[in-house]
Design an enzyme around this catalytic site. Structure first.
Site, PDB file in Angstrom:
ATOM      1  N   SER A 143      -6.237  -4.265   0.089  1.00 20.25           N
ATOM      2  CA  SER A 143      -5.025  -4.381  -0.728  1.00 20.25           C
ATOM      3  C   SER A 143      -4.068  -5.310  -0.002  1.00 20.25           C
ATOM      4  O   SER A 143      -4.223  -5.551   1.201  1.00 20.25           O
ATOM      5  CB  SER A 143      -4.389  -2.989  -0.895  1.00 20.25           C
ATOM      6  OG  SER A 143      -3.075  -3.060  -1.401  1.00 20.25           O
ATOM      7  N   TYR A 156      -1.701   5.286   2.405  1.00 16.72           N
ATOM      8  CA  TYR A 156      -2.437   4.206   1.743  1.00 16.72           C
ATOM      9  C   TYR A 156      -2.471   2.959   2.627  1.00 16.72           C
ATOM     10  O   TYR A 156      -3.528   2.347   2.835  1.00 16.72           O
ATOM     11  CB  TYR A 156      -1.759   3.906   0.412  1.00 16.72           C
ATOM     12  CG  TYR A 156      -2.471   2.950  -0.502  1.00 16.72           C
ATOM     13  CD1 TYR A 156      -3.429   3.403  -1.400  1.00 16.72           C
ATOM     14  CD2 TYR A 156      -2.171   1.585  -0.486  1.00 16.72           C
ATOM     15  CE1 TYR A 156      -4.072   2.521  -2.262  1.00 16.72           C
ATOM     16  CE2 TYR A 156      -2.806   0.708  -1.343  1.00 16.72           C
ATOM     17  CZ  TYR A 156      -3.754   1.174  -2.223  1.00 16.72           C
ATOM     18  OH  TYR A 156      -4.399   0.302  -3.073  1.00 16.72           O
TER      19      TYR A 156
END
Length: 320
Positions: A143, A156
């Site tokens: 990401s 995350y």
């Protein structure tokens, strides 16, 4: 893997979002594709999109946290299509919030899927790719949060950094085995990521109940927005994301970045790292010793990364 037709790809989290975008683009370019997903209803819906298309796609129920299930899924893939050449470690969970609010269950669940699931993919599929000796490629979906600490998403971010680092380490290890490795660092893509908290196993506590409720509101806003609405325009279509992944595989990129708009954040982190280097004379004896330890001082794989030109076409190639 510049030529992918006839090769087999195994995609985790492949029944929706980015995974389904990859599967569609790969299959349209002649690949045999296995989509693994924990949700049977998502697999069924995905296969409906491939009905009567002539594309070669096979669904398999897969819990990436279950090593025995992963091995069985890989066996099924090989029984159906033969040798696996590409692994896309794509399964993930979009549960976010501050670390200070997290429970142990939050850490354990996200880590099990987002990091251990990638480890299980590597441990299960990589030996099979190495064994057939035909080369291949591994894509770890990270990401933008795996390149700089964007947003309020501590767990995350932690796990995505690990997934990026794993790809970098593997890239160096496998460079002489004709197996490419890429970290895919997407920005926003139109997926069901805002509803992934619904997959949380029963009995787990969470510090993110408030964030989960907000995510459902966001998911509803995206689902009901017109294609030209501002909220729609900030995300990328999964097919385009899949084309960018395929281009990265064809180019053998170390980093596959989907959104040029994030250049500012990437540059800011790189600049911060360089500013943190002490401004003092180098210890030449120490420098000479460090140079004897291979990649401890410098990693040559970073010099291999070049800049993609323009948006890719449907075949995942750069414009002429």
């Amino acid at each position: 893997m510049q030529e992918v037709a006839g090769k087999t790809a195994f995609i985790t989290g492949g029944a929706s979002g980015i995974g389904l975008g990859m599967a569609t683009v790969f299959a349209r370019n002649g690949m045999k594709v296995v989509i693994g997903d924990i949700r049977q209803e998502a697999l069924d819906q995905a296969m409906e999109t491939f009905a009567n298309t002539g594309l070669t796609v096979h669904p398999v129920r897969l819990d990436v946290t279950d090593r025995a299930n992963f091995a069985a899924a890989a066996d099924e893939a090989e029984a159906r299509f033969g040798k696996i050449h590409m692994l896309c470690n794509n399964a993930g969970i979009g549960v976010t919030g501050p670390i200070k609010d997290a429970t142990y269950d939050d850490w354990d669940w996200l880590k099990a899927v987002m990091l251990d699931g990638v480890i299980n993919g590597i441990q299960t599929i990589l030996p099979r790719i190495r064994a057939h000796g035909e080369g291949g490629h591994i894509v770890n979906t990270s990401s933008m949060s795996g390149a700089f600490a964007s947003g309020d998403a501590g767990i995350y971010i932690t796990l995505k950094y690990a997934v990026t680092g794993m790809a970098e380490a593997l890239r160096w290890e496998l460079q002489d085995e004709n197996i490419g490795v890429s970290a895919f660092l997407p920005g926003g893509v139109r997926t069901n990521i805002f509803l992934s908290h619904k997959l949380r196993p029963g009995g787990m506590t969470t510090g993110y109940a408030e964030q989960d409720a907000r995510k459902e509101e966001i998911a509803e806003a995206f689902a009901t927005a017109a294609p030209d609405a501002p909220i729609s325009r900030i995300t990328m279509d999964p097919i385009e994301a899949g084309q960018r992944v395929l281009r990265g595989v064809r180019r053998n990129d170390l980093f596959i970045i989907s959104h040029p708009e994030f250049r500012e954040g990437l540059q800011a982190r790189c600049d911060a790292l360089m500013r943190a280097v002490p401004d003092e004379p180098l210890n030449q004896d120490r420098l000479a010793m460090l140079r004897t330890y291979g990649t401890l001082l410098n990693q040559p794989i970073y010099a291999e990364q070049t800049t993609p030109r323009g948006a890719p076409d449907a075949e995942g190639r750069e414009p002429a």
